[in-house]
Design a protein around this motif. Sequence first.
Motif, PDB file in Angstrom:
ATOM      1  N   ARG A  40      19.682  -6.494  37.891  1.00  0.00           N
ATOM      2  CA  ARG A  40      18.761  -6.540  36.534  1.00  0.00           C
ATOM      3  C   ARG A  40      19.327  -5.470  35.669  1.00  0.00           C
ATOM      4  NH1 ARG A  40      12.974  -8.584  36.261  1.00  0.00           N
ATOM      5  NH2 ARG A  40      12.781 -10.033  37.756  1.00  0.00           N
ATOM      6  N   PRO A  41      19.229  -5.598  34.139  1.00  0.00           N
ATOM      7  CA  PRO A  41      19.766  -4.823  33.224  1.00  0.00           C
ATOM      8  C   PRO A  41      18.573  -3.682  33.173  1.00  0.00           C
ATOM      9  CG  PRO A  41      19.349  -7.077  32.103  1.00  0.00           C
ATOM     10  CD  PRO A  41      18.990  -7.131  33.526  1.00  0.00           C
ATOM     11  N   VAL A  42      18.866  -2.420  32.683  1.00  0.00           N
ATOM     12  CA  VAL A  42      18.142  -1.389  32.740  1.00  0.00           C
ATOM     13  C   VAL A  42      16.631  -1.565  32.256  1.00  0.00           C
ATOM     14  CG1 VAL A  42      17.756   0.901  31.936  1.00  0.00           C
ATOM     15  CG2 VAL A  42      19.802   0.012  32.492  1.00  0.00           C
ATOM     16  N   LEU A  43      16.360  -2.464  31.050  1.00  0.00           N
ATOM     17  CA  LEU A  43      15.117  -2.572  30.546  1.00  0.00           C
ATOM     18  C   LEU A  43      14.271  -3.784  31.275  1.00  0.00           C
ATOM     19  CD1 LEU A  43      13.223  -2.541  28.131  1.00  0.00           C
ATOM     20  CD2 LEU A  43      14.167  -4.329  26.725  1.00  0.00           C
ATOM     21  N   SER A  44      14.985  -4.514  32.040  1.00  0.00           N
ATOM     22  CA  SER A  44      14.505  -5.568  32.634  1.00  0.00           C
ATOM     23  C   SER A  44      13.870  -4.936  34.188  1.00  0.00           C
ATOM     24  CB  SER A  44      15.118  -6.803  33.096  1.00  0.00           C
ATOM     25  OG  SER A  44      14.548  -7.651  33.846  1.00  0.00           O
ATOM     26  N   ALA A  45      14.645  -4.160  34.496  1.00  0.00           N
ATOM     27  CA  ALA A  45      14.441  -3.245  35.982  1.00  0.00           C
ATOM     28  C   ALA A  45      13.089  -2.396  35.593  1.00  0.00           C
ATOM     29  CB  ALA A  45      15.429  -2.472  36.274  1.00  0.00           C
ATOM     30  N   MET A  46      13.188  -1.700  34.549  1.00  0.00           N
ATOM     31  CA  MET A  46      12.094  -0.807  34.179  1.00  0.00           C
ATOM     32  C   MET A  46      10.787  -1.536  33.797  1.00  0.00           C
ATOM     33  SD  MET A  46      13.923   1.821  31.502  1.00  0.00           S
ATOM     34  CE  MET A  46      12.601   2.741  31.263  1.00  0.00           C
ATOM     35  N   ASP A  47      10.795  -2.576  33.355  1.00  0.00           N
ATOM     36  CA  ASP A  47       9.516  -3.621  32.929  1.00  0.00           C
ATOM     37  C   ASP A  47       9.004  -4.041  34.582  1.00  0.00           C
ATOM     38  OD1 ASP A  47       9.067  -3.430  30.572  1.00  0.00           O
ATOM     39  OD2 ASP A  47      10.387  -5.028  29.732  1.00  0.00           O
ATOM     40  N   ALA A  48      10.175  -4.541  35.370  1.00  0.00           N
ATOM     41  CA  ALA A  48       9.740  -5.014  36.611  1.00  0.00           C
ATOM     42  C   ALA A  48       9.158  -4.028  37.371  1.00  0.00           C
ATOM     43  CB  ALA A  48      10.690  -5.662  37.308  1.00  0.00           C
ATOM     44  N   GLY A  49       9.537  -2.841  37.327  1.00  0.00           N
ATOM     45  CA  GLY A  49       9.163  -1.557  38.120  1.00  0.00           C
ATOM     46  C   GLY A  49       7.743  -1.437  37.949  1.00  0.00           C
ATOM     47  N   PHE A  50       7.212  -1.503  36.658  1.00  0.00           N
ATOM     48  CA  PHE A  50       5.605  -1.314  36.427  1.00  0.00           C
ATOM     49  C   PHE A  50       5.031  -2.284  36.730  1.00  0.00           C
ATOM     50  CE2 PHE A  50       7.447   2.212  33.544  1.00  0.00           C
ATOM     51  CZ  PHE A  50       6.562   3.223  33.550  1.00  0.00           C
ATOM     52  N   SER A  51       5.451  -3.477  36.444  1.00  0.00           N
ATOM     53  CA  SER A  51       4.790  -4.718  36.461  1.00  0.00           C
ATOM     54  C   SER A  51       4.295  -5.032  38.000  1.00  0.00           C
ATOM     55  CB  SER A  51       5.003  -5.997  35.806  1.00  0.00           C
ATOM     56  OG  SER A  51       6.413  -6.258  36.270  1.00  0.00           O
ATOM     57  N   ARG A  52       5.433  -5.033  38.871  1.00  0.00           N
ATOM     58  CA  ARG A  52       5.358  -5.523  40.092  1.00  0.00           C
ATOM     59  C   ARG A  52       4.669  -4.194  41.084  1.00  0.00           C
ATOM     60  NH1 ARG A  52      10.813  -9.011  41.603  1.00  0.00           N
ATOM     61  NH2 ARG A  52      10.415 -10.466  39.976  1.00  0.00           N
ATOM     62  N   ALA A  53       4.766  -2.821  40.461  1.00  0.00           N
ATOM     63  CA  ALA A  53       3.807  -1.931  41.106  1.00  0.00           C
ATOM     64  C   ALA A  53       2.432  -1.716  40.923  1.00  0.00           C
ATOM     65  CB  ALA A  53       4.835  -0.625  41.109  1.00  0.00           C
ATOM     66  N   MET A  54       2.266  -2.439  39.864  1.00  0.00           N
ATOM     67  CA  MET A  54       0.836  -2.378  39.336  1.00  0.00           C
ATOM     68  C   MET A  54      -0.491  -3.123  40.761  1.00  0.00           C
ATOM     69  SD  MET A  54      -0.020  -0.580  36.972  1.00  0.00           S
ATOM     70  CE  MET A  54      -1.643  -1.221  36.646  1.00  0.00           C
ATOM     71  N   THR A  55       0.066  -4.177  41.130  1.00  0.00           N
ATOM     72  CA  THR A  55      -0.741  -4.519  42.183  1.00  0.00           C
ATOM     73  C   THR A  55      -0.981  -3.801  43.187  1.00  0.00           C
ATOM     74  OG1 THR A  55       0.159  -6.828  41.679  1.00  0.00           O
ATOM     75  CG2 THR A  55      -1.201  -6.522  43.859  1.00  0.00           C
ATOM     76  N   THR A  56      -0.073  -2.970  43.480  1.00  0.00           N
ATOM     77  CA  THR A  56      -0.045  -1.947  44.937  1.00  0.00           C
ATOM     78  C   THR A  56      -0.969  -0.883  44.476  1.00  0.00           C
ATOM     79  OG1 THR A  56       1.951  -2.465  45.829  1.00  0.00           O
ATOM     80  CG2 THR A  56       0.959  -0.637  46.425  1.00  0.00           C
ATOM     81  N   ILE A  57      -0.636  -0.350  42.937  1.00  0.00           N
ATOM     82  CA  ILE A  57      -1.162   0.830  42.493  1.00  0.00           C
ATOM     83  C   ILE A  57      -2.888   0.671  42.226  1.00  0.00           C
ATOM     84  CG2 ILE A  57      -1.531   2.295  40.492  1.00  0.00           C
ATOM     85  CD1 ILE A  57       1.194   1.919  40.061  1.00  0.00           C
ATOM     86  N   ILE A  58      -3.356  -0.641  41.973  1.00  0.00           N
ATOM     87  CA  ILE A  58      -4.391  -0.850  41.428  1.00  0.00           C
ATOM     88  C   ILE A  58      -5.468  -1.039  42.982  1.00  0.00           C
ATOM     89  CG2 ILE A  58      -6.053  -2.847  40.997  1.00  0.00           C
ATOM     90  CD1 ILE A  58      -3.891  -3.459  38.425  1.00  0.00           C
ATOM     91  N   ASP A  59      -4.465  -1.644  43.840  1.00  0.00           N
ATOM     92  CA  ASP A  59      -5.338  -2.021  45.239  1.00  0.00           C
ATOM     93  C   ASP A  59      -5.615  -0.476  45.846  1.00  0.00           C
ATOM     94  OD1 ASP A  59      -5.860  -3.588  47.865  1.00  0.00           O
ATOM     95  OD2 ASP A  59      -4.387  -2.119  48.554  1.00  0.00           O
ATOM     96  N   ALA A  60      -4.668   0.305  45.738  1.00  0.00           N
ATOM     97  CA  ALA A  60      -4.729   1.575  46.413  1.00  0.00           C
ATOM     98  C   ALA A  60      -5.838   2.470  45.759  1.00  0.00           C
ATOM     99  CB  ALA A  60      -3.663   2.462  46.417  1.00  0.00           C
TER     100      ALA A  60
END
Length: 532
Positions: free
Chosen positions: A452-472
């Motif tokens: 993935r490009p840098v911007l897309s990877a950074m967006d995905a990093g936040f969006s896909r980690a949010m589920t785990t962060i919220i659950d924890a």
Amino acid sequence: MIAPSRWRTIAVLLSVIFGLLFSLPNVLPQKTLDSLPGFVPKQRLNLGLDLQGGSYLLLEVDTNALRVEKLTNLVEDVRTTLREEKIDFTDLGQVGGAVSVRITDPAQLTAATNLLRRSVGAPLAGSTTGRDVTINTSDDQRIGLVFSEQALVAESGKAVEQSIEIIRRRIDELGTKEPDIRRQGIDRIVVQAPGESDPEKLKDIIGQTAKLTFQMVDDSVTPEEAAAGRIPPGSQVLPSEEGGALLVKKRALVTGEMLTDASQAFDSQTGEAIVNFRFNGQGARRFGDATAQNLGKRFAIVLDNRVISAPVIQSAITGGSGQISGNFTPESANNLAILLRAGALPAPLSVEQQQTVGAELGADAVQAGKISTAVGFMAILVFMLLSYGFLFGGISVIALLVNGLLIVATLSVTQATLTLPGIAGLILTLAVAVDANVLIYERMRDEFRAGRPVLSAMDAGFSRAMTTIIDANVTTILAALIMFQFGSGPVRGFAWTLSIGVLTSVFSAVVVTQFLLSIWFRRVRPKTLPIV
């Protein structure tokens, strides 16, 4: 998602201003703080007993004495009710936890029973028809009255809750900040008074029942006859501050519950310390009527079943105010005024345990807390810089500092009490906050390595980690809420700090980190991630 937005910019700026503004009073000297304008926040963290020293008391409410008092009052209610209706009776008294009375005329038994069922006792809580007193008759024209167990249990619980509120008001009068007063078990109360180094003074103030009554002196028999045991029904012998004992009527004319104010003063003629008091409207009327009907007679001012004064009624006292004298010192008069203003305890208190935490020990605990927090922060700082470099690691550390500011500011605004377990909750919060950054950064790495490009990877990093962060964080805050609801003082302090930290850590790890990364990306326009 990583693109900068107006709401994110405003939220971050307001949070930083809030954190700095309300955390600043904790590092400024008191003299500097007092010189600041009135609109500047001046709330500081309230340190608990283990951090600034103070006194700890474990009190037990004497619910048995409460039951005895209720039975005594029931005897007097039965006596007054039957006399008013001119029903003859004998053998009125307490028998085995109940009240018993014998009606002399068998023809009046039914009328007396119905009268007592209508007039004695009160409606039972939670019931539309039941009353707290059960009335039965026996073959020998005897009527038995007993409080139901449900009513006694409810009264005991009410007495404990009322005692907690009265203790709180008494300690507030002493100027002790943020006392921790809570119920323990069925009939015990824990009192923690930070900053109060003298537990004996605390015991003197909160341990006295301070039940004030105004009762007529019974002159129907001589003192010698009363001393010989010939006490008329409805009267009792009480010790007197003036020496000896005094025979007084059991029925109180006015009680301390009708007081609206009490203050220490000095008598203008003798210069001795006195206590001025004032009744509410009902108390003023009853006191005025009683004094008007008993001119030339004496009435007793009774405090905790001890007569402190027994003046002669020279004229009707209709103003609703008066004074109490009795060889007081200014300090004892002031203490009595404090007790009367706060109200009487519904039952006596006994001290089961007492502890004193010295200020030096509290200072050592504060120092240890500072050192442990600093060591924890430095460990996190080194780990993040080594793992994610000075850019991403530094951004996570900045977000962590914002998180710490928000926690301290929130604790200062809410005037929550910070304890040593609370400091442990603060350190745990810092670790949890960094954990969210680690999840986000690791997800960015995976997405960038997947092509993935840098911007897309950074967006995905936040969006896909949010589920785990919220659950924890949701599971953590639920556990903290359970600890706060059912835990004792130290556990509640830990849970409260942890709950605040969970909310601020999610904000700092996500919103603040996003804001800082968006500024970096907009200015640099990188082709690769520095953390790969």
